[in-house]
Design an enzyme around this catalytic site. Structure first.
Site, mmCIF file in Angstrom:
data_model
loop_
_atom_site.group_PDB
_atom_site.id
_atom_site.type_symbol
_atom_site.label_atom_id
_atom_site.label_comp_id
_atom_site.label_asym_id
_atom_site.label_seq_id
_atom_site.Cartn_x
_atom_site.Cartn_y
_atom_site.Cartn_z
ATOM 1 N N CYS A 414 39.462 45.947 42.322
ATOM 2 C CA CYS A 414 38.567 44.976 41.674
ATOM 3 C C CYS A 414 38.741 43.585 42.249
ATOM 4 O O CYS A 414 38.683 42.592 41.533
ATOM 5 C CB CYS A 414 38.816 44.884 40.171
ATOM 6 S SG CYS A 414 38.435 46.352 39.278
ATOM 7 N N ASN A 415 38.998 43.481 43.539
ATOM 8 C CA ASN A 415 39.115 42.151 44.118
ATOM 9 C C ASN A 415 38.565 42.200 45.535
ATOM 10 O O ASN A 415 39.309 42.254 46.506
ATOM 11 C CB ASN A 415 40.571 41.687 44.109
ATOM 12 C CG ASN A 415 40.693 40.210 44.400
ATOM 13 O OD1 ASN A 415 39.929 39.664 45.206
ATOM 14 N ND2 ASN A 415 41.629 39.555 43.754
#
Ligand SMILES: *Cc1c(COP(=O)(O)O)cnc(C)c1O
Length: 828
Positions: A414-415
């Site tokens: 999620c980055n």
């Protein structure tokens, strides 16, 4: 005795480890995904809830008071109090982040012409990036800043007060969102810059971007990753808004987070919606309501998760009791040093890890070199590369880690900002990868030879150096082909709290590795008969009546039904939570050997000499009864919900006994349950039994033989038969050439025609010896090496029907196999 931690003494560390006995030999290295809840926490919560009466805080003052008390505890943990900050309970960090932007007043009443702006660091968590959609709705300007620009701006910035007098400055508000710690690689961003930024430190950056400069800066600090293992001291830095999720600190409860709001900044949050508990007065028939005075009362819509909040008290207590105050007389500082030193140790070992030819084996994706704990948390992110410079995909790594019972996180976590920056992937390339079929969270780990994600290891207070060693030993064993040397370690000296541990060179985990790999004596190579004729034949038919259990090999012929071979994967074992049990969780399952007798019409199960049998048929009357009396079950297999009937207590108990797991049930797939094969392109739908992806799996024995010769690991002693068995094919064919099955389009076996659905991507099941249930590293390692990280072996088939007007739907062993190649219908 080895040093478990360089900060916490062995005795205390052992106490901590005792809280996580349920891990067994699992090595949990995904603390940034969630912390683990200690056993004692459950006991404390249980005691509290069973001896007290907690009621809806809207009606019950006692519960309300308890919650108020916990707000103080939360603030106290961050070294502040209610005079400076307010706590708004949320469902987690993400909701806290949304709450800020949803209510943030970007434009100021004093300046109608300006919209205000939302600035975010590109290396934020996706939940922060997504806030731009909300800010955009509110007409704010959206600006992003790179990691380097952000850090450089802060570095070059002069101290001093911002004067909001310049004519080119608007009176609107700017909201800056950045993480206290990157969830990608644990880099800690500066926290002492809040004042600087509020004083206009980033204004010159905005000017270079030709953006409007507003005078009022507000800082939204995403502390979700940081506070999990570090001390956030709100007495030394005061961001306006701080968000966090409690499970990342304590492992429990989930669904609870908080937004901390600096009291002097709360007026910039303007909330429209009002829910239960948030108003002093509301008229339902007139547009009139007055919101409550205190911030959290206005912002916490509906009934709080009060029981979860109550448990927080115990979370804090338990942590304080488990972790000694070795550093700065503070548990979080101690925890922080403990995890940092573990990560640093791993970082060091990985940096030094070389292939026999001297090239680096690990590419690290870090923004710090572990020289300063203020800049780095307990996370290490990396990919592995082979001796020839090619990458090992994260999905392949994940399979190996699963096999060694090591939990970690793979992908982009999620980055995508950090991921792109470290993997050097442009936006265009990202889009192309997506076009090529790669999505967040999938197994497409390499595109055009480049990694699409990485591996993240993150430490918590439950971890020890043994966990570091387990991981490095696995990497060394599976990917570097060297003998692992455990480093020598000492307890570090922290001021007065010195604990000396005698040094030792004993390598205790070597036994573990040996046990895991089940080193066997090398057997004499028995010569295998090789089919030299060019003709291909069907050597073996096998069905797997119970999903994940042993094979039933068929001597002559077996009927093909609507879902594949009759009785193939028609049964499954489910746990008491209704979830299907697989060999991944219990390797002993393959030792349950089923036999189907079509004369007596019974299915008999054997396990180490013990047997039980159940009828194959449910008589029509019985069937009606069974439907009404036995529970109708649903279980998830892959992504589908499967319906089935329970096979009764006797066989359930027998299986529970055999596998040593209580409350297992044997479920038979309901005959009216039609699992359709998911296939976007094809119109025709084939029904599936409980097999994972397709009706039939075909294995080419020549390919297995080829693989066997490729395996260099001398400890791997499978003969051709047992190696073949590992692939759990329904159809084993003898051909003259390895790998030719990959080119097949359709195939006629005997009088039956099949369509090839594609290659089978092997899971780590192939590392389980099907005759003993024991795990090995091979053949997965060699498969992934030979196929450039793609774990593919065998092909999936679906049944098209009989050829030449044949009425018999039976497939016979020793039948001729006639494959047809890609569309050209030339048989080979
Ligand atoms: C985990 C995390 C989030 C999201 O937290 P949720 O609990 O999923 O809402 C946001 N930012 C960072 C840095 C995180 O580590």
């Amino acid at each position: 005795m080895s040093v478990l931690s360089s900060v916490i003494d062995n005795q205390r560390m052992q106490n901590i480890r005792n809280e996580f006995g349920r891990l067994g030999d699992k090595c949990y290295l995904d603390n940034a995904g969630t912390a683990l809840y200690p056993q004692i926490l459950l006991t404390k919560v249980n005691e509290d809830l069973s001896s007290n009466v907690y009621l809806n805080p809207h009606s019950d003052k006692y519960t309300r008071d308890c919650i108020e008390q916990i707000r103080c505890t939360v603030l106290n943990h961050f070294n502040t109090d209610q005079s400076k900050y307010s706590v708004i309970f949320t469902s987690g960090s993400t909701q806290a982040l949304k709450l800020v932007v949803e209510t943030f007043e970007f434009n100021s009443k004093d300046d109608e012409n300006s919209h205000g702006s939302y600035i975010y660091l590109r290396d934020n968590h996706t939940s922060v990036i997504g806030l731009r959609e909300l800010a955009e709705q509110k007409n704010a300007d959206i600006i992003h800043i790179s990691h380097d620009d952000f850090l450089n701006s802060l570095k070059t910035c002069k101290k001093g007060k911002l004067r909001c007098t310049e004519t080119n400055m608007s009176k609107s508000n700017t909201l800056l969102a950045y993480p206290a710690q990157s969830n990608f690689n644990g880099y800690k961003y500066p926290l002492d810059c809040v004042e600087k930024i509020k004083n206009g430190c980033l204004n010159s950056y905005l000017k270079t971007q030709l953006c409007e400069v507003n005078c009022n800066w507000y800082i939204l600090l995403d502390a979700a990753s940081f506070v999990a293992t570090s001390k956030l001291d709100l007495s030394s830095t005061q961001p306006d808004f701080v968000c966090l999720s409690f499970y990342k600190i304590f492992g429990f409860p989930t669904g609870l987070g908080a937004l901390l709001v600096k009291n002097t900044s709360q007026n910039v949050l303007l909330k429209k919606y009002f829910g239960g508990g948030t108003v002093d007065i509301v008229l339902s028939s007139e547009d009139f309501h007055i919101k409550r005075q205190s911030l959290h009362e206005r912002f916490e819509d509906g009934t709080l998760p009060f029981l979860s909040i109550i448990t927080l008290k115990h979370c804090y207590n338990v942590l304080a009791n488990l972790i000694p105050k070795v550093i700065n007389n503070d548990i979080m500082d101690t925890l922080s040093h403990h995890t940092y030193n573990l990560a640093k140790d791993l970082y060091k070992q990985f940096s030094d890890l070389r292939h026999p030819n001297g090239t680096k084996a690990v590419i690290l994706y870090m923004d710090s070199d572990f020289s300063d704990i203020k800049k780095q948390g307990g996370i290490v992110t990396f990919n592995l590369i082979r001796e020839d410079g090619t990458y090992i995909g994260y999905a392949e790594f994940q399979h190996m880690a699963d096999l060694f019972n090591i939990s970690l996180r793979t992908g982009c976590f999620c980055n995508s900002g950090s991921c792109q920056r470290h993997l050097i992937v442009t936006n265009k390339e990202m889009k192309n990868m997506h076009k090529a079929g790669h999505k967040c969270g999938d197994e497409v780990d390499i595109v055009n030879g480049r990694p699409t994600g990485a591996v993240r290891v993150s430490f918590g207070y439950h971890n020890t150096f043994n966990d570091v060693d387990k991981l490095v030993a696995m990497v060394t064993k599976c990917f570097v082909r060297q003998n692992y040397q455990k480093p020598e370690r000492y307890m570090l000296k922290y001021k007065n709290d010195v604990v000396e541990i005698p040094k030792t060179k004993e390598i205790s985990f070597k036994e573990e590795i040996l046990a895991l790999l089940n080193e066997k004596k090398i057997l004499n190579n028995t010569s295998e008969t090789i089919n030299t004729g060019s003709k291909a034949t069907l050597a073996e038919i096998a069905i797997f009546p119970i999903k994940s259990c042993g094979a039933f090999k068929i001597n002559s012929g077996w009927k093909i039904g609507s879902k594949g071979f009759e009785y193939d994967r028609e049964w499954m074992i489910v746990k008491d939570n209704g979830v299907c049990l697989t060999q991944k969780q219990n390797t002993q399952m393959c030792m349950i050997q089923p036999v189907i007798d079509l004369n007596t019409r019974r299915l008999t199960l054997n396990f180490k000499g013990s047997t039980i049998s159940i009828p194959l048929d449910m008589s029509p009357n019985n069937k009606y009864q069974e439907r009404s009396t036995t529970p109708f079950c649903q279980s998830k297999v892959c992504t589908d919900i499967v319906k089935g009937y329970d096979c009764g207590d006797d066989v359930a108990d027998w299986i529970s006994n055999a596998l040593g797991i209580s409350y297992l049930r044997l479920i038979r797939q309901a005959s009216d349950d039609s699992r359709m094969k998911k296939n976007k392109n094809s119109e025709e739908k084939n029904m599936l039994s409980l097999s994972n992806q397709a009706q039939f799996l075909l294995i080419n024995k020549a390919t297995v033989r080829w693989l066997k010769n490729k395996i260099r690991d001398t400890t791997f002693t499978d003969d051709l038969e047992s190696l073949t068995d590992r692939f759990r094919g329904n159809l084993v064919v003898n051909t003259s050439y390895e790998l030719i099955e990959r080119e097949w389009q359709t195939v006629i076996i005997g009088k039956q025609q099949f369509k090839v659905d594609g290659p089978c991507s092997r899971c780590q099941m192939v590392c389980i010896d099907q005759s003993t249930g024991e795990k090995t590293v091979e053949p997965l390692r060699t498969i992934s090496e030979e196929f450039a990280g793609k774990m593919r072996f065998g092909i999936y088939l679906s049944y098209l029907g009989p050829v030449n007007g044949c009425k018999d739907l039976t497939l016979y062993t020793n039948s001729d196999v006639t494959p047809y190649l890609n569309d050209d219908n030339i048989s080979r």
